[in-house]
Design an enzyme around this catalytic site. Structure first.
Site, PDB file in Angstrom:
ATOM      1  NE  ARG A   1      80.938 -36.944 -14.342  1.00  0.00           N
ATOM      2  CZ  ARG A   1      80.863 -38.148 -15.522  1.00  0.00           C
ATOM      3  NH1 ARG A   1      81.894 -39.204 -15.075  1.00  0.00           N
ATOM      4  NH2 ARG A   1      81.057 -37.564 -16.471  1.00  0.00           N
TER       5      ARG A   1
ATOM      6  CG  HIS B   1      80.404 -29.866 -20.623  1.00  0.00           C
ATOM      7  ND1 HIS B   1      80.119 -29.900 -22.477  1.00  0.00           N
ATOM      8  CD2 HIS B   1      81.303 -30.911 -20.301  1.00  0.00           C
ATOM      9  CE1 HIS B   1      80.921 -30.865 -22.446  1.00  0.00           C
ATOM     10  NE2 HIS B   1      81.715 -31.614 -21.973  1.00  0.00           N
TER      11      HIS B   1
ATOM     12  CG  ASP C   1      82.793 -33.377 -25.467  1.00  0.00           C
ATOM     13  OD1 ASP C   1      82.587 -34.352 -25.413  1.00  0.00           O
ATOM     14  OD2 ASP C   1      81.491 -32.949 -24.788  1.00  0.00           O
TER      15      ASP C   1
HETATM   16  C1  NGQ Z   1      84.177 -38.473 -21.944  1.00  0.00           C
HETATM   17  N1  NGQ Z   1      81.566 -37.119 -21.525  1.00  0.00           N
HETATM   18  O1  NGQ Z   1      84.975 -38.104 -21.262  1.00  0.00           O
HETATM   19  O2  NGQ Z   1      83.655 -38.987 -22.529  1.00  0.00           O
HETATM   20  C2  NGQ Z   1      82.615 -38.555 -21.300  1.00  0.00           C
HETATM   21  C3  NGQ Z   1      82.054 -39.334 -20.654  1.00  0.00           C
HETATM   22  C4  NGQ Z   1      82.073 -40.865 -18.411  1.00  0.00           C
HETATM   23  C5  NGQ Z   1      81.243 -36.338 -21.410  1.00  0.00           C
HETATM   24  N2  NGQ Z   1      81.542 -35.602 -20.301  1.00  0.00           N
HETATM   25  C6  NGQ Z   1      82.582 -40.984 -20.264  1.00  0.00           C
HETATM   26  N3  NGQ Z   1      80.688 -35.635 -21.949  1.00  0.00           N
HETATM   27  O3  NGQ Z   1      82.077 -39.040 -18.415  1.00  0.00           O
HETATM   28  O4  NGQ Z   1      82.873 -41.280 -17.911  1.00  0.00           O
HETATM   29 ZN    ZN Z   2      84.915 -34.584 -22.615  1.00  0.00          ZN
END
Ligand code: NGQ
Ligand code: ZN
Length: 448
Positions: free
Chosen positions: A206, A265, A316
């Site tokens: 995305r 994931h 994470d």
């Molecule tokens: C991150 N966290 O990169 O920290 C993401 C959220 C985002 C996870 N995917 C931030 N668990 O998607 O912009």
């Molecule tokens: Zn992450």
């Protein structure tokens, strides 16, 4: 160093002497008595790789557990996390990161894959050194003594189809040219850090277009490649609406996914996607405590391991730092889903041992590459830990691993060496006081 028992690549061995030089293991002798000058311990395990971390998020642990007015979700958590990010400056960022790394070592992790996406300042401008915050991650690794695989993140969009980024994402955003400059700076920053590895991380499908993905991969032709994929059902639905295919399906068809890839994931995977990942020999990066905390879903690990799929674990969001707990939660999520016991063990084998072996192998591939020596053998980094005997964590062999993973957890970690340097003794990191004080001060500033 001399150990009554040590877990070697070929299995448990008794009376083991391990010698190191310049951070690497240079000799492993078994069935030998200790020399007078040897440091002696009851047992030794290889240190575990933590294949996925956003270290600064440690500062939010336990602080997003109050329900909002709407139904809370990954997306509402992300809003809180974005708000936290707005207030970080390089010093507070480094303080959070360094203490998180020290706590990782205390938990038995000896290398971290830092998936690092904060590149710009509070206003969204480049720092004078465009890799300022990469350098801060490197400084935190050096201060704590953990081995680092730095994964600078390319992040450019708010959604599939190249949607313009949101204001709140301004600190993450680069274009491929700007990102190449960040990578060069990161390479410089790692120059003096022994054992450091540089990879690259297109954030997620995305956040990156197909053309950007190609451009970014060309910048690091042979390092690790990590990507968040299919973590939330909303991402799957949006991906299908955008291109008619699911995220993993799209990635396997459009990118040359192979051994240097880590799919972080991969929660929502169909049987065909699982088979595709297993065939590609990529590693799936599972983060059980965060995936539970964020309500992501349950990765079909039982099905994937039946296909000889490779996986490792990561902390994470760092809501908890406990390598044993990640492995326990991974197994427990499967037990709850398939209503069986000892799901991820090979027939007749200990579950703790099976989980440990998989995480060591998968994590090493994801952070250092396929085919490099892992575990306690000549040529591998001298990264190891010892467990203390607590109630339930005793004995030897696989019993010890089962006791650690299903009972003792991080409290059972006694000593940890990284690159031959003892960084944890009696469960405490050598710089815990200093790093914790700096961390607490940063947190006070951020919440004040
Ligand atoms: C991150 N966290 O990169 O920290 C993401 C959220 C985002 C996870 N995917 C931030 N668990 O998607 O912009
Ligand atoms: Zn992450």
């Amino acid at each position: 160093m001399w150990f009554e028992w040590a877990l070697l690549p070929q299995g448990w061995a008794a009376h083991v002497r391990i010698s190191s030089a310049q951070g690497r293991i240079v000799a492993v002798e078994t069935g030998v008595p200790p020399a007078a000058t040897d440091e002696r311990h009851a047992n030794a395990l290889p240190g575990l790789p933590n294949l996925h971390s956003h270290a600064f998020q440690r500062g939010l642990a336990g602080r997003t557990e109050q329900r909002g007015s709407q139904a809370d979700s990954f997306w509402s958590w992300r809003g809180l996390m974005y708000r936290f990010v707005e207030r970080l400056d390089p010093d507070s960022f480094e303080a959070l990161t360094a203490f998180a790394f020290a706590e990782m070592l205390e938990a038995g992790y000896t290398r971290v894959g830092e998936f690092h996406y904060l590149h710009r300042d509070e206003r969204g401008q480049s720092y004078t050194d465009p890799a300022e915050l990469c350098a801060r991650v490197a400084a935190a690794a050096s201060d704590s003594g953990i081995a680092l695989t730095l994964l600078p993140v390319f992040y450019a969009h708010a959604g599939f189809g190249g949607l313009a980024p949101s204001e709140r994402q301004r600190r993450f955003i680069t274009d491929p040219e700007g990102f190449a400059v960040v990578l060069d700076g990161a390479r410089q920053a790692l120059h003096t850090l022994a054992g450091a590895v540089l990879g690259v991380a297109p954030h997620s499908l995305r956040a990156v277009t197909a053309a950007e993905l190609r451009a970014v991969l060309e910048l690091v032709p042979d390092g690790p490649v990590h990507v968040h994929i299919a973590e939330q059902m909303q991402e799957v639905t949006e991906c299908v609406a955008w291109c008619g295919r699911r995220p993993i399906e799209w990635l396997l068809a459009e990118a040359q996914v192979g051994e240097r890839w880590c799919l972080v994931h991969a929660t929502h995977a169909t049987a065909a996607e699982l088979a595709g990942i297993a065939r590609s020999r990529a590693v799936v990066g599972l983060c059980p405590s965060t995936e539970a905390n964020l309500g992501d879903g349950i990765f079909p690990a039982a099905e994937f391991s039946a296909l000889a799929g490779r996986y490792g674990v990561g902390s994470d969001s760092n809501v908890r730092l406990d390598a044993a707990e990640e492995l326990r939660l991974l197994e427990y999520s499967q037990r709850l889903a398939v209503r069986c016991r000892n799901v991820l063990a090979a027939p007749g084998a200990s579950t703790g041992r099976s989980l440990f072996d998989a995480a060591l192998r998968g994590g090493t591939q994801a952070l250092r590459g396929a085919g490099v020596p892992a575990g306690l053998q000549v040529g591998a980094p001298c990264d190891l830990l010892t467990l203390r005997s607590l109630d339930g964590v005793a004995g030897r062999g696989d019993e010890l691993l089962d006791g650690w993973i299903f009972n003792g957890g991080r409290a059972a970690v006694d000593s940890v060496w990284c690159a031959g340097v003892k960084v944890v003794s009696g469960g405490r990191h050598y710089a815990r006081e200093r790093l914790q004080a700096r961390y607490a001060k940063a947190l006070r500033q951020l919440s004040g």
